[in-house]
Motif scaffolding. Structure first.
Motif, mmCIF file in Angstrom:
data_model
loop_
_atom_site.group_PDB
_atom_site.id
_atom_site.type_symbol
_atom_site.label_atom_id
_atom_site.label_comp_id
_atom_site.label_asym_id
_atom_site.label_seq_id
_atom_site.Cartn_x
_atom_site.Cartn_y
_atom_site.Cartn_z
ATOM 1 N N ARG A 226 0.856 -1.185 0.000
ATOM 2 C CA ARG A 226 0.000 0.000 0.000
ATOM 3 C C ARG A 226 0.900 1.246 0.000
ATOM 4 O O ARG A 226 1.969 1.262 0.619
ATOM 5 C CB ARG A 226 -0.882 0.055 1.253
ATOM 6 N N PHE A 233 -5.720 3.067 5.309
ATOM 7 C CA PHE A 233 -5.942 2.111 4.239
ATOM 8 C C PHE A 233 -7.104 1.173 4.559
ATOM 9 O O PHE A 233 -7.349 0.820 5.718
ATOM 10 C CB PHE A 233 -4.691 1.267 3.986
ATOM 11 N N GLU A 302 -3.774 -0.306 7.714
ATOM 12 C CA GLU A 302 -5.173 -0.055 8.048
ATOM 13 C C GLU A 302 -5.293 0.230 9.542
ATOM 14 O O GLU A 302 -4.408 -0.123 10.328
ATOM 15 C CB GLU A 302 -6.056 -1.243 7.641
#
Length: 655
Positions: A226, A233, A302
């Motif tokens: 990412r 995310f 994330e």
């Protein structure tokens, strides 16, 4: 009249000498004592370096040989015949107590250079200082022509203020190769930084091979790639390939450790537990209290925690009530202890959100059995057991200052990241205002690494110029840091080993950005930890930093020019209006600006007083100059951003 003329002539001659000193001598970190003498040492085309047979001594000589020979093309040889040598590296026959183990004397005369020290480390640091006396081109990796290879004649006496002078490199959030880590060590060593804190594990990756636990790297070292704003995310889908990451084999580790040792750098390994363990739990789910049910695997950035409420969304903690966890840690620590000769192993302990411990029947049973009243005492129980494991492998236990909460393990050393000022000893599991002060007062060794002064992941210019992080840290603030906390008695001060800067890499995706975020702020950390605090001078430090920039340009090391960027200070004047003050970090610079969307130069208005935003303006562009030359970056500040910062009612002309 003649006496007056002679006085004036002598006065200006002195000014010339001082100016010459400024131009010729720009050493970082600032030595304890520098005396400039007359003349220069001109490097001959045939250079001999005298060195004894001792292997430890030869390391410094060989590196000097390489650094001198490559850019000059001169023949540089080592000899044991001191009479024929023009550069001599010597150990003191009688110990000079002023120098300790890392200090040195450096004498540069027109004909010879002599470095003397008590120990090989001192000779190495004397070599680093000597190289900074030569022109910046000495940093080149190819042959350089048309350069006068000379060094000013000086007498230098130098030794460090603290023994622990470090940088922490986080290779978990983003992986950096073995050769990149070596390069980082090279740059550290040039500035007498002697401790690399290697953050090897976290939620985003397990980076060290543990042969008895192969899944740690088979599973825990890899994630879905990412880029963008870390922490925002979306969770990866099951079919996305996990191609991002990497790890170091044990042979890699041994190679890097030896490489660092050759440059007098110790390596402190860190395995961050019990929190920040998502990568380990992804490999072995049974290690968590939730059995892996609330684990999403190795994270890519994330959100896994609610930082506002300090609540865990997913379980990234090892379970303190699971005996298998301690068997797991015994294997991990056992193998790490064999790889790293440094006396300490850092075992983390920070940011352990206890959400899933609180709901665990096993943890509740542990608390009843061990008479533990709070979750902080549960973590203390874990830390004390972990300390015994570390000590059983012949090492000393270190952790972040959270390990103070609930009661400190008997022999633990504390790395203090939460606050740099006076604080009190821990009580009732409450947060510690300054873990370093609290630990020193309890008689435990301390390394100072407070966020407000040495967190190198923080933005170093305005937020519109940098990858967004939640805080800022400019160079002058780092330079103002005194590692010795106020409020400690003389007997307590002996527990402060030193300090280090920490580079967390959530928002750092490549090695060039690692360099950019480290330098020049690590120059300040080097000076904070090496040089006498009373000798600090910001303007002189800036001069010396600029000299190092020239050396980095030659070596193609990236650095941040952020110290030339002005600060934007909002002064609210009413509910709908404000002024903008521009403040330079570096003295002696001029700021030019525009509101008409064109790019200003020195023929534009010069900033002299706080600015009022003209009606309908959408951009404030600024640039800094030194005299006639632009020195800062062109900054385009949206007026809408200024309005947001001012917290005023939006002016009607802003759409």
């Amino acid at each position: 009249m003649k006496k007056t003329v002679l006085f004036i002539a002598s006065f200006f001659a002195c000014l010339i000498v001082f100016a010459q000193t400024d131009a010729d001598i720009a050493i970082v970190p600032q030595p304890v004592k520098v005396t400039k003498t007359t003349g220069y040492f001109m490097l001959p085309q045939n250079v001999t370096i005298n060195i004894a047979k001792t292997t430890a001594l030869k390391q410094a000589a060989v590196q000097l040989q390489q650094r001198l020979s490559v850019p000059t093309g001169y023949k540089v040889s080592l000899t044991e015949n001191a009479a024929t040598a023009v550069i001599k590296l010597e150990l003191n026959k009688t110990e000079d107590k002023q120098l300790s183990s890392e200090g040195y004397h450096l004498s540069v005369t027109p004909k010879t250079i002599l470095i003397k020290a008590n120990q090989p480390a001192g000779l190495f640091y004397g070599v680093q200082t000597l190289l900074q006396l030569f022109p910046p081109e000495i940093e080149d990796s190819v042959l350089v022509s048309k350069t006068e290879w000379k060094a000013p004649c000086v007498e230098i006496t130098d030794y460090p203020r603290f023994g622990w002078r470090g940088l922490m490199l986080d290779v978990s959030r983003h992986f950096f190769t073995k050769n990149e880590v070596k390069d980082y060590i090279d740059q550290m060593a040039k500035y007498k930084l002697n401790l690399l804190h290697w953050h090897l594990t976290d939620d985003e990756g397990w980076r060290i091979e543990i042969k008895s636990l192969p899944k740690l790297t088979e599973v825990g070292a890899w994630s879905v790639p990412r880029v963008g704003q870390f922490g925002t995310f979306a969770a990866p889908s099951p079919d996305e390939p996990k191609t991002n990451g990497g790890f170091y084999t044990q042979d890699d580790i041994k190679e890097v450790v030896q490489y660092a040792k050759d440059r007098f750098v110790n390596i402190l390994p860190e395995v961050d537990v019990p929190g920040h363990s998502m990568a380990a739990i992804a490999a072995y789910p049974e290690l968590s209290c939730s059995g892996g049910v609330k684990n999403i695997g190795v994270t890519s950035g994330e959100s896994i925690k609610d930082w506002g409420t300090h609540t865990a969304i997913y379980d990234d903690n090892l379970c303190p009530a699971n005996e298998n966890v301690y068997e797991f840690l015994d294997k991990v620590v056992g193998e790490i202890a064999q790889l790293f000769p440094f006396e300490y192993i850092h075992m983390g302990g920070d940011e352990t959100f206890k959400t899933f411990w609180e709901s665990s029947d096993a943890v509740k049973a542990l608390m009843q059995k061990e008479h533990l009243k709070t979750m902080e005492e549960v973590q203390s129980y874990f830390s004390k057991r972990l300390e015994k494991i570390v000590e059983s492998k012949g090492k000393k236990f270190m952790g972040w200052d959270e390990i103070l909460e609930g009661g400190l393990a008997p022999n633990a050393a504390v790395m203090s990241w939460r606050g740099a000022h006076d604080g009190n000893a821990p009580a009732n599991g409450q947060p510690i205002p300054n873990g370093g002060v609290a630990a020193a007062r309890l008689g435990h060794n301390v390394v100072m690494s407070p966020t407000e002064f040495v967190y190198l992941d923080y933005m170093q210019s305005d937020r519109i110029m940098e990858p967004h992080v939640y805080a800022s840290l400019r160079l002058n603030k780092v330079y103002s840091f005194d590692p010795m906390p106020a409020g400690l008695t003389a007997s307590e001060q002996k527990y402060v080993l030193g300090a280090q800067g920490n580079l967390w890499t959530e928002q750092i995706y490549n090695y060039r950005q690692v360099e950019y975020m480290t330098w020049p702020r690590a120059f300040a950390i080097a000076e904070d930890t090496w040089s006498p605090n009373e000798s600090k001078n910001w303007d002189d430090f800036v001069r010396r930093v600029e000299a190092q920039f020239k050396r980095f340009n030659v070596a193609e090391v990236k650095y941040a020019p952020s110290m030339y960027d002005p600060q934007f200070i909002i002064n609210k004047t009413s509910d709908t209006s404000f002024t903008v003050e521009l403040k330079n970090e570096v003295n002696g610079l001029d700021i030019y600006y525009s509101f008409d969307n064109s790019y200003p130069d020195r023929f534009y208005p010069k900033y002299t007083q706080p600015l009022t935003i003209p009606k309908e303006a959408t951009q404030l562009k600024v640039i800094t100059y030194r005299g006639m030359q632009p020195i800062g970056r062109m900054i385009s500040m949206p007026v809408s951003e200024l309005v947001e910062r001012a917290k005023v009612k939006k002016p009607y002309w802003i759409k």
